[in-house]
Design an enzyme around this catalytic site. Sequence first.
Site, mmCIF file in Angstrom:
data_model
loop_
_atom_site.group_PDB
_atom_site.id
_atom_site.type_symbol
_atom_site.label_atom_id
_atom_site.label_comp_id
_atom_site.label_asym_id
_atom_site.label_seq_id
_atom_site.Cartn_x
_atom_site.Cartn_y
_atom_site.Cartn_z
ATOM 1 C CD GLU A 187 -6.601 2.158 6.403
ATOM 2 O OE1 GLU A 187 -6.988 1.070 6.699
ATOM 3 O OE2 GLU A 187 -6.750 2.595 5.215
ATOM 4 C CB SER B 23 -10.067 -0.486 0.156
ATOM 5 O OG SER B 23 -8.821 -0.836 -0.211
ATOM 6 C CB CYS C 249 -5.157 3.858 1.174
ATOM 7 S SG CYS C 249 -4.477 2.496 2.020
ATOM 8 C CG HIS D 196 -2.886 3.386 -2.844
ATOM 9 N ND1 HIS D 196 -1.937 4.015 -1.792
ATOM 10 C CD2 HIS D 196 -3.348 2.316 -2.379
ATOM 11 C CE1 HIS D 196 -2.163 3.255 -0.732
ATOM 12 N NE2 HIS D 196 -3.022 2.214 -1.205
ATOM 13 C CE LYS E 49 2.116 -8.301 -7.652
ATOM 14 N NZ LYS E 49 1.891 -9.685 -7.263
#
Lengths: 135, 349
Positions: free
Chosen positions: B82, B298, B114, B236, B241
């Site tokens: 991107e 996304s 991504c 990914h 987290k």
Amino acid sequence: MPKDVPRFWREIQQRYNMKGNKCGSCDRVYFPPRESCPYCRRESMGKMEKIKLSGKGEIITYTIIHVGPEEFEEQVPYPVAIIQLEEGPKITAQIVDCKIDELKIGMKVESEFRKIQQDGSTGAIYYGYKFKPVE
Amino acid sequence: MTDIGIVSYGGSIPRLRIKAEELADVWGKDGTRIAKGLGIAEKSVPSIDQDTATISVEAARNALKRCHINPQDIGSIYIGSESHPYAVKPTGTIVGEAIGATPDLMVADYEFACKAGTAGVQNCFSNVKAGLIKYGLAIGADTAQAAPGDALEFSAAAGGAAFIIGNEKVIAAINHTYSYATDTPDFWRRAEQKYPRHGGRFTGEPAYFKHVTNASKNLMEKAKTTPKDYDYAVFHQPNAKFPLKEAKILGFTKEQIKPGLKVSYIGNTYSGASLVGLAGVLDIAKPGDRILMTSYGSGAGSDSFDITVTDEISKYERDKAPLIDDMINDKEYISYGVYAKYTDLLYWE
């Protein structure tokens, strides 16, 4: 000021892939490539063979640029070195990924693909080789 | 059946780093807390002369150093990013020229947030399977942008990985691949805008977790596998987290996830993220190891892969190019001021 796009395009093989040439008469290697060998002259005509250089070499000497040309102002202070390539030719290039106080004459270096300059934020981007220390 | 899969791979990570504390200090935030929350202590930063094209070229050259293929046998190059340096003019032709693969070549630059890099892997796989090409080169690379002061500034990083796909001397066979995509506006950057916008917490449940979970589950159903069948899983990694939570949702252990979790040391390399993770796993993989990799882009979608490491990896010349961990450990810290200059946060005429 716009740079010469056709000139850059003509030199892409040299700048991206370090394509030089070798005299078929005396085996001397040239980078950038020459039309003929200055030692063998007529003997070398038609015998200049294209070769790809390894991109490996050694720093012969260097200087630190503190007042750079317009396109390089953001990079000062930066080192520029004369590098003797494994195949023989000596070339001038920027050294990257090395702190200035860690630079040494005789240091082994290898080429890396980097952005060299650009015609402002709207113009073409010119890529090519710079050198970094070999660990 | 002949294996189709990864013939070689290579990574490229810029050596500059900025610590979360350094970023937080500028914006009056608690760096330690943010670093702990995201699981990202520091991130990689491109130097002033590095961009997606230079990272892609270096990753591709590293992949070529490890094998003995003729670059002229590469029939397609797909680069997912991107942050392509040009809006119009492909990164792929720069890479093609710099590795000596031109001119008999299919080239396209991909964009799907991504996951554009893994879309490239799928297309190379398909081209090889269809017999259209001998080898395909797929790259995921980014120099991710984040607006000054935005939460993304703590994660948006630079790096990438290149994969040569073919059916000879395959070191890791791609057994199955599956994709899952819906229209989900969780993160975007409008045309001609410098920085992306995101939906904050909306990027979690309906976006990342929904797509990664469904893609991975449906792939495992197709492959008739369960999490126990895998030695490693790579998801990914926009932060540390999310992939750890995803592992729990799907039933993978921390041990399966950790080797491919590189985000804690370099940040989110966007299109490079899952592929750098996969490269990190291949750096230590042994014959017979099974890997599940699921990317996320996304907008939104996920590509999932079921991969088996072959005996060929024993003969593979991995040490001809630096490992991902070597690149992670080779670093130089910079201040926020230098970061601002190098990432073009400053404007002047």
